[in-house]
Enzyme design. Structure first.
Site, mmCIF file in Angstrom:
data_model
loop_
_atom_site.group_PDB
_atom_site.id
_atom_site.type_symbol
_atom_site.label_atom_id
_atom_site.label_comp_id
_atom_site.label_asym_id
_atom_site.label_seq_id
_atom_site.Cartn_x
_atom_site.Cartn_y
_atom_site.Cartn_z
ATOM 1 N N HIS A 53 0.847 -1.193 0.000
ATOM 2 C CA HIS A 53 0.000 0.000 0.000
ATOM 3 C C HIS A 53 0.879 1.237 0.000
ATOM 4 C CE1 HIS A 53 0.726 -0.523 4.327
ATOM 5 N NE2 HIS A 53 0.276 0.694 4.532
ATOM 6 N N ASP A 57 6.051 4.486 4.971
ATOM 7 C CA ASP A 57 6.877 3.491 5.675
ATOM 8 C C ASP A 57 6.869 2.140 4.952
ATOM 9 O OD1 ASP A 57 4.128 3.327 6.696
ATOM 10 O OD2 ASP A 57 4.871 1.851 8.130
ATOM 11 N N ASP A 128 -0.133 -3.922 6.322
ATOM 12 C CA ASP A 128 -0.783 -3.414 7.541
ATOM 13 C C ASP A 128 -2.242 -3.865 7.635
ATOM 14 O OD1 ASP A 128 1.583 -2.153 8.056
ATOM 15 O OD2 ASP A 128 0.846 -0.110 7.757
ATOM 16 N N HIS A 166 4.689 -4.865 10.715
ATOM 17 C CA HIS A 166 5.063 -4.199 11.978
ATOM 18 C C HIS A 166 5.139 -5.204 13.126
ATOM 19 C CE1 HIS A 166 4.616 0.061 10.702
ATOM 20 N NE2 HIS A 166 3.694 -0.420 9.887
HETATM 21 FE FE FE Z 1 2.855 0.705 8.187
HETATM 22 ZN ZN ZN Z 2 0.238 1.672 6.543
#
Ligand code: FE
Ligand code: ZN
Length: 253
Positions: A53, A57, A128, A166
């Site tokens: 996406h 980051d 994410d 993450h």
């Molecule tokens: Fe992220």
């Molecule tokens: Zn994100």
């Protein structure tokens, strides 16, 4: 079968490097520097970049990598992705010849509207969307969209190894335990993760089976979670409403 190398970036991001022989593919390179270091140190050539996406980051390192390697860039057709050469949609498959691997593309809107996940060789790279014991925040999509995206992921084989972007598991578990204290497998996971994190070990990848047993966002029909959601939002009746109530609660936890 390719190997997967974990590259920590920023505070809690993971960039995943897929390696076969001297070829490498990276997923969600938010930063070029740590990726370039590994490529140089291991004598690898970068052939492709996969982006889930548009957030910085996850793609901020694309330009820096392309300055050193003429890699193809795969990513969501509907989002703004740096130097995108292979725009993808959910339902497609594509081959990465350098890894001798085929990947299936899943459209998983919720965190962003164009968010994609990549599934191949028993592994899921989901950015994410699904996290250890949690899920991404709803920045662009609706609760119904994210709930449906997570349902698609939960339908993958139980032993699928999930590589999210993450290291959030420990914090997510604190919320999970507060909303479902009667879940024994969840309490066991809290202990396992505490031990792993104390040693500085990652909690990613994890299996779909473990998430189905412990992730509240995949368990929106469990009576204990329905009751917890209804303690906050009286009208939380169906699974999507329970999901929405839990997601909102977690935002303020
Ligand atoms: Fe992220
Ligand atoms: Zn994100």
């Amino acid at each position: 079968m390719f190997d997967v190398i974990r590259i920590p970036a920023f505070k809690d991001n993971y960039i995943w490097l897929l390696r076969k022989g001297t070829s490498a593919v990276v997923v969600d390179p938010g930063d070029a520097r740590p990726v370039l270091e590994i490529l140089e140190c291991e004598g690898l050539t970068l052939s492709s970049i996969l982006v889930t996406h548009h957030h910085a980051d996850h793609q901020g390192g694309v330009a820096g990598l392309l300055a050193h390697y003429p890699a193809e860039v795969f990513g969501p057709a509907s989002e703004s992705i740096t130097a995108l050469t292979r725009p993808l949609h959910g339902g497609e498959t594509f081959c990465l010849a350098s890894l001798e691997a085929e990947f299936r593309v899943f459209a998983v809107p919720g965190h962003t509207l164009g968010h994609l996940a990549y599934y191949g060789s028993g592994r899921l790279f989901c950015g994410d969307t699904l996290f250890g014991a949690g899920c991404g925040r709803l920045f662009e999509g609706t609760a119904a969209q994210m709930h449906d995206s997570l349902r698609q992921i939960a339908a993958l084989p139980e032993d699928t190894a999930v590589y999210c972007a993450h290291e959030y598991t420990e914090a997510n578990l604190r919320f999970a335990l507060s909303v479902e204290p009667g879940n024994r497998r969840l309490r066991q996971r809290v202990d396992e993760v505490a031990v792993a994190r104390a040693k500085g070990l990652p909690t990613v990848p994890f299996s779909i089976a473990l998430e189905k047993a412990t992730n509240p966002f995949l368990r929106c029909r469990e009576p204990e979670l329905v009751a917890a959601a209804q303690s906050r939002v009286a009208a939380a009746n169906d699974a999507v409403e329970v999901f929405a109530a839990l997601r909102e609660w977690k935002n303020n936890f």
